[in-house]
Design a protein around this motif. Structure first.
Motif, PDB file in Angstrom:
ATOM      1  N   GLY A 171       0.794  -1.224   0.000  1.00 19.23           N
ATOM      2  CA  GLY A 171       0.000   0.000   0.000  1.00 19.23           C
ATOM      3  C   GLY A 171       0.822   1.266   0.000  1.00 19.23           C
ATOM      4  N   VAL A 172       2.121   1.153  -0.075  1.00 16.09           N
ATOM      5  CA  VAL A 172       2.943   2.352   0.049  1.00 16.09           C
ATOM      6  C   VAL A 172       3.428   2.844  -1.308  1.00 16.09           C
ATOM      7  CG1 VAL A 172       5.000   3.358   1.094  1.00 16.09           C
ATOM      8  CG2 VAL A 172       3.640   1.679   2.358  1.00 16.09           C
ATOM      9  N   ASP A 173       4.207   2.045  -1.976  1.00 13.45           N
ATOM     10  CA  ASP A 173       4.863   2.559  -3.181  1.00 13.45           C
ATOM     11  C   ASP A 173       5.282   1.383  -4.051  1.00 13.45           C
ATOM     12  OD1 ASP A 173       6.011   4.307  -4.962  1.00 13.45           O
ATOM     13  OD2 ASP A 173       6.964   5.470  -3.386  1.00 13.45           O
ATOM     14  N   ASP A 174       5.614   1.647  -5.282  1.00 17.83           N
ATOM     15  CA  ASP A 174       6.105   0.560  -6.104  1.00 17.83           C
ATOM     16  C   ASP A 174       7.440   0.906  -6.734  1.00 17.83           C
ATOM     17  OD1 ASP A 174       3.639   2.031  -7.566  1.00 17.83           O
ATOM     18  OD2 ASP A 174       5.400   1.884  -8.851  1.00 17.83           O
ATOM     19  N   ALA A 175       8.054   2.001  -6.276  1.00 12.32           N
ATOM     20  CA  ALA A 175       9.266   2.489  -6.929  1.00 12.32           C
ATOM     21  C   ALA A 175      10.403   1.480  -6.832  1.00 12.32           C
ATOM     22  CB  ALA A 175       9.695   3.808  -6.293  1.00 12.32           C
ATOM     23  N   ARG A 176      10.408   0.668  -5.775  1.00 12.33           N
ATOM     24  CA  ARG A 176      11.541  -0.226  -5.586  1.00 12.33           C
ATOM     25  C   ARG A 176      11.516  -1.437  -6.519  1.00 12.33           C
ATOM     26  NH1 ARG A 176      11.428  -4.619  -1.958  1.00 12.33           N
ATOM     27  NH2 ARG A 176       9.326  -5.367  -1.673  1.00 12.33           N
ATOM     28  N   PHE A 177      10.404  -1.709  -7.161  1.00  9.92           N
ATOM     29  CA  PHE A 177      10.339  -2.915  -7.994  1.00  9.92           C
ATOM     30  C   PHE A 177      11.087  -2.726  -9.309  1.00  9.92           C
ATOM     31  CE2 PHE A 177       6.797  -3.646  -5.109  1.00  9.92           C
ATOM     32  CZ  PHE A 177       7.132  -4.911  -4.694  1.00  9.92           C
ATOM     33  N   PRO A 191       0.819 -23.415 -16.394  1.00 14.43           N
ATOM     34  CA  PRO A 191       1.406 -24.489 -17.199  1.00 14.43           C
ATOM     35  C   PRO A 191       2.884 -24.318 -17.527  1.00 14.43           C
ATOM     36  CG  PRO A 191      -0.133 -23.160 -18.514  1.00 14.43           C
ATOM     37  CD  PRO A 191      -0.288 -22.728 -17.096  1.00 14.43           C
ATOM     38  N   ASP A 192       3.417 -23.079 -17.407  1.00 18.78           N
ATOM     39  CA  ASP A 192       4.805 -22.860 -17.833  1.00 18.78           C
ATOM     40  C   ASP A 192       5.798 -22.942 -16.667  1.00 18.78           C
ATOM     41  OD1 ASP A 192       3.750 -22.412 -20.306  1.00 18.78           O
ATOM     42  OD2 ASP A 192       3.762 -20.229 -20.116  1.00 18.78           O
ATOM     43  N   LYS A 193       6.803 -23.772 -16.838  1.00 11.45           N
ATOM     44  CA  LYS A 193       7.858 -23.915 -15.838  1.00 11.45           C
ATOM     45  C   LYS A 193       8.544 -22.566 -15.594  1.00 11.45           C
ATOM     46  CE  LYS A 193      11.966 -26.686 -14.850  1.00 11.45           C
ATOM     47  NZ  LYS A 193      12.717 -27.886 -15.218  1.00 11.45           N
ATOM     48  N   GLY A 194       8.706 -22.204 -14.363  1.00  9.75           N
ATOM     49  CA  GLY A 194       9.404 -20.959 -14.031  1.00  9.75           C
ATOM     50  C   GLY A 194       8.488 -19.757 -13.913  1.00  9.75           C
ATOM     51  N   SER A 195       7.264 -19.886 -14.393  1.00 11.21           N
ATOM     52  CA  SER A 195       6.365 -18.722 -14.412  1.00 11.21           C
ATOM     53  C   SER A 195       5.972 -18.272 -13.007  1.00 11.21           C
ATOM     54  CB  SER A 195       5.113 -19.035 -15.227  1.00 11.21           C
ATOM     55  OG  SER A 195       4.465 -20.165 -14.695  1.00 11.21           O
ATOM     56  N   VAL A 196       5.820 -19.226 -12.093  1.00 11.07           N
ATOM     57  CA  VAL A 196       5.424 -18.854 -10.732  1.00 11.07           C
ATOM     58  C   VAL A 196       6.561 -18.098 -10.040  1.00 11.07           C
ATOM     59  CG1 VAL A 196       4.530 -19.664  -8.534  1.00 11.07           C
ATOM     60  CG2 VAL A 196       3.850 -20.820 -10.636  1.00 11.07           C
ATOM     61  N   ALA A 197       7.787 -18.537 -10.294  1.00  8.63           N
ATOM     62  CA  ALA A 197       8.942 -17.825  -9.723  1.00  8.63           C
ATOM     63  C   ALA A 197       9.038 -16.418 -10.311  1.00  8.63           C
ATOM     64  CB  ALA A 197      10.221 -18.613  -9.994  1.00  8.63           C
ATOM     65  N   GLU A 198       8.775 -16.294 -11.609  1.00  8.31           N
ATOM     66  CA  GLU A 198       8.790 -14.968 -12.253  1.00  8.31           C
ATOM     67  C   GLU A 198       7.713 -14.081 -11.622  1.00  8.31           C
ATOM     68  OE1 GLU A 198       8.123 -15.137 -16.491  1.00  8.31           O
ATOM     69  OE2 GLU A 198       7.916 -12.944 -16.620  1.00  8.31           O
ATOM     70  N   PHE A 199       6.555 -14.667 -11.402  1.00  6.59           N
ATOM     71  CA  PHE A 199       5.453 -13.955 -10.758  1.00  6.59           C
ATOM     72  C   PHE A 199       5.860 -13.484  -9.363  1.00  6.59           C
ATOM     73  CE2 PHE A 199       1.313 -13.614  -8.663  1.00  6.59           C
ATOM     74  CZ  PHE A 199       0.485 -13.136  -9.665  1.00  6.59           C
ATOM     75  N   ALA A 200       6.543 -14.359  -8.632  1.00  5.71           N
ATOM     76  CA  ALA A 200       6.929 -14.039  -7.250  1.00  5.71           C
ATOM     77  C   ALA A 200       7.933 -12.883  -7.194  1.00  5.71           C
ATOM     78  CB  ALA A 200       7.508 -15.279  -6.568  1.00  5.71           C
ATOM     79  N   ARG A 201       8.770 -12.769  -8.226  1.00  7.17           N
ATOM     80  CA  ARG A 201       9.792 -11.717  -8.218  1.00  7.17           C
ATOM     81  C   ARG A 201       9.184 -10.317  -8.241  1.00  7.17           C
ATOM     82  NH1 ARG A 201      12.927 -15.407 -11.040  1.00  7.17           N
ATOM     83  NH2 ARG A 201      12.065 -14.799 -13.051  1.00  7.17           N
TER      84      ARG A 201
END
Lengths: 341, 341, 341
Positions: free
Chosen positions: A335-341, B105-115
């Motif tokens: 809820g604060v900011d997204d600049a760090r992503f 369905p795509d390998k690695g996609s969940v990790a990409e999402f998590a980043r």
């Protein structure tokens, strides 16, 4: 306010009220507090047209107020296929739910649905029609960003660019801004995708200072907000598609912001944006730039939709008495900011 | 632990912790107690690939902790069809939800999402990639069954059979078991569906005593666990399908258990199993046999997934202070056994 | 009562009990009170065949008792496509849920599902089979309307019209009414869509006074209830479709009610009704007429389904001790009447 169907039916007082209530919701939306004020209430979250983010946003807003949500997704209501009218569907759902959010591909269908029911109905998009909660969260975002910057809404300058013909969010937003005139709005659209002239006339008569420019070249150094939108090719006629050859001339990117705008210009977009290399709405090279406000903007969907529910269900004055601390872990960036992503 | 993406990222301490927390969840999972510790929290339960049982299991686990769940199912996220990146989808969802479960369905996609997100993400299966919560509940089941039998994990003997090439659950489980070496694992797979040799090498180096046998003939009398898996014909290449003519030589049934194993050997399977007459993974003739642990195994999905949520959201120490009695009727067999069916 | 699979398995005592419990649920269904008696419980709401209104009705009923709901919709359970048996699916779901509602296109499938589980299962429609909660809410509606009018069920006269061959709701309702004989039932169906004669025989033997008439001409002035149903053309054989040329002779409309019935005759319909101009079940010209009870009827689905859940989960005596006031705004017409629409 018994339903939320269109920006047109909202007065400036209604909007001011919703903005105040939304601000009160921030501690809950930012997950520092919880409430049970809507405990026992059921939301019918009816999406006859797919829209994951909007559906989840309404779902979360109602859940965070303590209510339960029943989602329905799919292009046809099973009973409608058997000849059931919107009137019947609506009246039946009113017996099951305490509020209804509805997205439907046909313009006017949500208003028709609302006429047959005695529970509050929220229009979450009726095809080329309206999507009023989007305009409200856009306005809330501008207001909140300005407050953070110490700026006043009075006399602010908003640049709208991209598809200004089919983009219903810019139509709703400009109508809403007109209630807060004097304000300056500059419109820049590719040929064929200009803002409808009758809409420009209407908001001008309300006191909005509207300027139409042909491209993004030149000076925009006093622009406070750049509001860009996706080219909605799926709404083009065959004829339009033929002639259309969009360059990246209308794309907002870091260079445009650095060279033509200023350090506090914020960039908004109703999302989803096209993140492919040939995208022509908003470049990913602005990711991480604090001026990119698009994720703060979607975050704001929660407090604004909470405010809509709280107002329609008349619990906005009970929230303060029904707050508890959150027990689970909340990352400090929520809820604060997204600049760090 | 900020996400749960892969077994590889878990230490033995992490797993020991999850097992302890899961055990603490049993009174809730078995419906003797309820908690409100996650009240106000929202789970985004995103299944881009259908999997009813896994989705319901996560849904229930979060609900039993007192949270709300917003399900999304379907092969495409509506906004992704418009060119939206996983990055954008992820960041937006983080503004709506306090935790995200994702199958894709795509390998690695969940990790990409998590980043791209600051809220905890749990991988519920990324195609041929990982499905770590399954391995955790498998391990929890072995541990719990051994405790019931008074056996120790030390030096236990696990037989893995069926599709050891495409079955991601056996890959994850053998990696997890390697952390608890010394242990014996025997692998029996039809030709062409053997466990990848680099994986065998890796776990052997970690101290696992791995033996490869060609079939289920012979003596398995000291086997403690038979872990069998479905032949995943949908992952076969055309060439594989051509040559493949699976007899029932690799099917685990009552006769195999009676003649080759022992009275306390338990049978596990990640489910779904093929219950048609020509099934070649696990015969229905074991239904009702107390050694068949497959339903105790799926039951264990609830406390294990509750433990994952509780750990990621850091409420595992607050559970004890927030327990109430269940008010509704619970059949006495819930959570106990399935032998009577 | 451990499951609700068929009207046939209910005694008159069972039904009387459900009616009494449903009446106790009215303050909650009408949103004056809330309860948390099912807090922590999870409903598996499994719709293998689409039915938005029935799914939402069960969802709301469970939510209003304080429970959480996990919906599953779609024609195939993903795991069933891999050869999983109903037995396995059922046993697995029993480990996740505290009650299961299931709609399935195959007759008998819900009963098969119930045999493999130790948690209560409710049949929400198994193809041409049963849909017992509909008959219960129909009966509750008759009972409630009669009480409002000061009429007694004893000796009442019910007219059933429309598709009496494929309409499973009329089959269930007539079986239920037979338990309350003496009662009069008159049957009027288009040729080829008559009520099965063995069913007429059965209920007649139970003491029901059944009369078969060929059309809606003539005197129906002592009819208390007109129960009309939609012609289910989707269930016709090719042969039937060929010969079938339905006039509006069997349509119930305002003129029929005014000329042939009386001022207190109520009109019911299981819905959805066909609202197109050529509809031949129930004309929209009765909208707004207080004798049209179809929406009071669907409203009654909530207290009746709450009563089913409360009875199966044995919390019906705890409700009274666990009531709180609703905090949100409820329009005064909710749960009362639909005459004004």
């Amino acid at each position: 306010m018994s339903h939320l169907l269109s920006i047109d039916s909202l007065s400036r007082d209604d909007i001011d009220h919703l903005m105040r209530v939304a601000a009160k919701m921030e501690p809950i939306a930012q997950r520092r507090k919880i409430t049970r004020v809507l405990e026992g209430a059921v939301l019918g979250n009816l999406f006859f047209e797919a829209s994951t983010r909007t559906r989840v946003s309404f779902h979360t807003a109602f859940s965070r107020l303590g209510g339960s949500v029943c989602d329905t997704t799919g292009f046809t209501f099973s009973s409608m296929a058997k000849g059931e009218s919107l009137y019947d569907t609506s009246r039946v759902m009113a017996g099951y739910c305490d509020a209804i959010v509805m997205r439907h591909p046909d313009k006017g269908s949500v208003a028709e649905f609302a006429r047959a029911t005695h529970v509050p109905v929220i229009n979450a998009g009726d095809g080329p029609g309206e999507h009023p909660s989007q305009a409200l969260l856009d306005f809330y975002t501008i207001d909140k960003e300005f407050a953070r910057q110490g700026k006043s809404l009075k006399g602010a300058h908003v640049l709208m660019t991209g598809d200004l013909k089919f983009g219903r969010t810019v139509h709703s937003l400009i109508k809403l801004l007109a209630l807060y005139a004097p304000l300056r709005v500059t419109l820049v659209a590719p040929p064929g995708l200009e803002m409808p002239s009758e809409l420009i006339e209407r908001v001008s008569q309300q006191g909005l200072d509207v300027e139409v420019r042909e491209n993004l070249a030149g000076n925009f150094s006093d622009v406070d907000v750049v509001y860009t939108t996706r080219i909605q090719k799926e709404r083009f006629t065959a004829e339009m598609e033929e002639g259309f050859n969009l360059s990246r001339d209308f794309t907002v990117h870091r260079a445009f912001l650095n060279e033509h705008c200023n350090d506090s210009t914020i960039v908004m977009h109703p999302l989803p944006r096209d993140s492919r290399p040939d995208a022509n709405d908003l470049d990913v090279d602005l990711n991480g730039d604090p001026r990119l406000a698009i994720f703060r903007q979607t975050d704001n969907g929660i407090p604004v939709r909470m405010a809509i529910f709280a107002t329609l269900l008349k619990v906005e004055d009970q929230i303060d008495k029904d707050l508890r601390d959150v027990k689970w872990f909340v990352p400090e960036t929520v809820g604060v900011d997204d600049a760090r992503f």
